[in-house]
Design an enzyme around this catalytic site. Structure first.
Site, PDB file in Angstrom:
ATOM      1  N   CYS A 131       2.980  -3.306   4.097  1.00 35.36           N
ATOM      2  CA  CYS A 131       2.151  -2.162   4.484  1.00 35.36           C
ATOM      3  C   CYS A 131       2.870  -1.469   5.638  1.00 35.36           C
ATOM      4  O   CYS A 131       4.067  -1.697   5.833  1.00 35.36           O
ATOM      5  CB  CYS A 131       0.721  -2.576   4.810  1.00 35.36           C
ATOM      6  N   GLY A 132       2.189  -0.647   6.398  1.00 37.28           N
ATOM      7  CA  GLY A 132       2.863   0.083   7.475  1.00 37.28           C
ATOM      8  C   GLY A 132       3.460  -0.856   8.504  1.00 37.28           C
ATOM      9  O   GLY A 132       4.629  -0.750   8.868  1.00 37.28           O
ATOM     10  N   THR A 133       2.642  -1.780   8.985  1.00 37.80           N
ATOM     11  CA  THR A 133       3.096  -2.733  10.003  1.00 37.80           C
ATOM     12  C   THR A 133       3.250  -4.151   9.474  1.00 37.80           C
ATOM     13  O   THR A 133       3.833  -4.996  10.165  1.00 37.80           O
ATOM     14  CB  THR A 133       2.057  -2.809  11.143  1.00 37.80           C
ATOM     15  N   HIS A 189       8.916 -24.959   8.328  1.00 33.05           N
ATOM     16  CA  HIS A 189       7.859 -25.687   9.035  1.00 33.05           C
ATOM     17  C   HIS A 189       6.443 -25.364   8.558  1.00 33.05           C
ATOM     18  O   HIS A 189       5.578 -26.233   8.605  1.00 33.05           O
ATOM     19  CB  HIS A 189       7.948 -25.403  10.541  1.00 33.05           C
ATOM     20  N   ARG A 230       6.873 -34.457   8.992  1.00 32.15           N
ATOM     21  CA  ARG A 230       5.774 -34.279   9.945  1.00 32.15           C
ATOM     22  C   ARG A 230       5.079 -32.932   9.763  1.00 32.15           C
ATOM     23  O   ARG A 230       3.910 -32.769  10.138  1.00 32.15           O
ATOM     24  CB  ARG A 230       6.273 -34.418  11.385  1.00 32.15           C
ATOM     25  N   HIS A 231       5.784 -31.993   9.153  1.00 34.87           N
ATOM     26  CA  HIS A 231       5.182 -30.665   8.960  1.00 34.87           C
ATOM     27  C   HIS A 231       4.105 -30.677   7.884  1.00 34.87           C
ATOM     28  O   HIS A 231       3.201 -29.844   7.903  1.00 34.87           O
ATOM     29  CB  HIS A 231       6.268 -29.636   8.649  1.00 34.87           C
ATOM     30  N   GLY A 284      -1.974  -5.669   8.713  1.00 34.59           N
ATOM     31  CA  GLY A 284      -3.195  -5.658   7.900  1.00 34.59           C
ATOM     32  C   GLY A 284      -3.050  -6.565   6.690  1.00 34.59           C
ATOM     33  O   GLY A 284      -3.970  -7.333   6.358  1.00 34.59           O
ATOM     34  N   ASP A 344       0.868  -1.183   0.000  1.00 30.59           N
ATOM     35  CA  ASP A 344       0.000   0.000   0.000  1.00 30.59           C
ATOM     36  C   ASP A 344       0.905   1.234   0.000  1.00 30.59           C
ATOM     37  O   ASP A 344       2.142   1.114  -0.112  1.00 30.59           O
ATOM     38  CB  ASP A 344      -1.028  -0.055   1.151  1.00 30.59           C
TER      39      ASP A 344
HETATM   40  C1  RB5 Z   1      -1.928   2.679   6.347  1.00 27.58           C
HETATM   41  O1  RB5 Z   1      -1.862   3.906   6.960  1.00 27.58           O
HETATM   42  C2  RB5 Z   1      -1.742   1.560   7.372  1.00 27.58           C
HETATM   43  O2  RB5 Z   1      -2.883   1.437   8.154  1.00 27.58           O
HETATM   44  C3  RB5 Z   1      -1.422   0.266   6.689  1.00 27.58           C
HETATM   45  O3  RB5 Z   1      -0.285   0.449   5.898  1.00 27.58           O
HETATM   46  C4  RB5 Z   1      -1.089  -0.922   7.546  1.00 27.58           C
HETATM   47  O4  RB5 Z   1      -0.138  -0.616   8.514  1.00 27.58           O
HETATM   48  C5  RB5 Z   1      -2.203  -1.707   8.079  1.00 27.58           C
HETATM   49  O5  RB5 Z   1      -2.017  -2.753   8.714  1.00 27.58           O
END
Ligand code: RB5
Length: 144
Positions: free
Chosen positions: A63-65, A96, A130-131, A68, A7
């Site tokens: 994405c940012g984190t 695994h 096994r995996h 999402g 994104d």
């Molecule tokens: C976008 O601002 C942010 O919400 C998205 O990149 C992400 O981190 C969502 O999980």
């Protein structure tokens, strides 16, 4: 061929990963975004469909984190997406879990680590044995 998408939060990191790993011979199908704001579930679907349809071997989502993207990707049948932020987990999610999509956060880690993790993800094989039974159980959960 590796499908990659992000994104708006992940554009710079995605470009860096493509540029670093292309030098090592990996080929990418860049599904966007090139900068325009977009909703991460839409991008997760585009990249994951490339993997489930067999057009791409694996997928990378940013994405940012990374959270999402991983939530959205794991809603798609046949996708085992892993949120990767360290080398041990990245290696073992291939060994695994036979993860076929990796998700990373552009706002939670630096480009050097992200490129290194992407390389680990793309070069580590599934251990099987096994995996495989456990992967089959995940698939069974999808079909319940
Ligand atoms: C976008 O601002 C942010 O919400 C998205 O990149 C992400 O981190 C969502 O999980």
């Amino acid at each position: 061929m590796i499908a990659i998408g992000c994104d708006h939060a992940g554009v710079e990191l995605k470009k860096y990963i493509i540029s670093e790993l292309s030098k090592k011979g990996f080929e990418f199908e860049d599904m966007g975004t090139d900068g325009e704001p977009c909703d991460y579930p839409d991008m997760a679907e585009k990249v994951c469909r490339k993997v489930t349809e067999g057009a791409c071997e694996r997928g990378i989502l940013i994405c940012g984190t990374g959270i999402g993207m991983s939530m959205a990707a794991n809603k798609i049948k046949g996708i085992r997406a892993a949120l990767c932020a360290d080398s041990f987990s990245t290696k073992f999610t291939r060994l695994h879990n036979d993860a076929n999509v990796m998700c990373m956060g552009a706002r939670t880690m630096g480009p050097g680590l992200a490129a290194e993790l992407a390389e680990i993800f793309l070069t580590t094989g599934f251990e099987g044995g096994r995996h495989q039974r456990r992967i089959d159980l995940i698939t069974a959960l999808e079909n319940k």
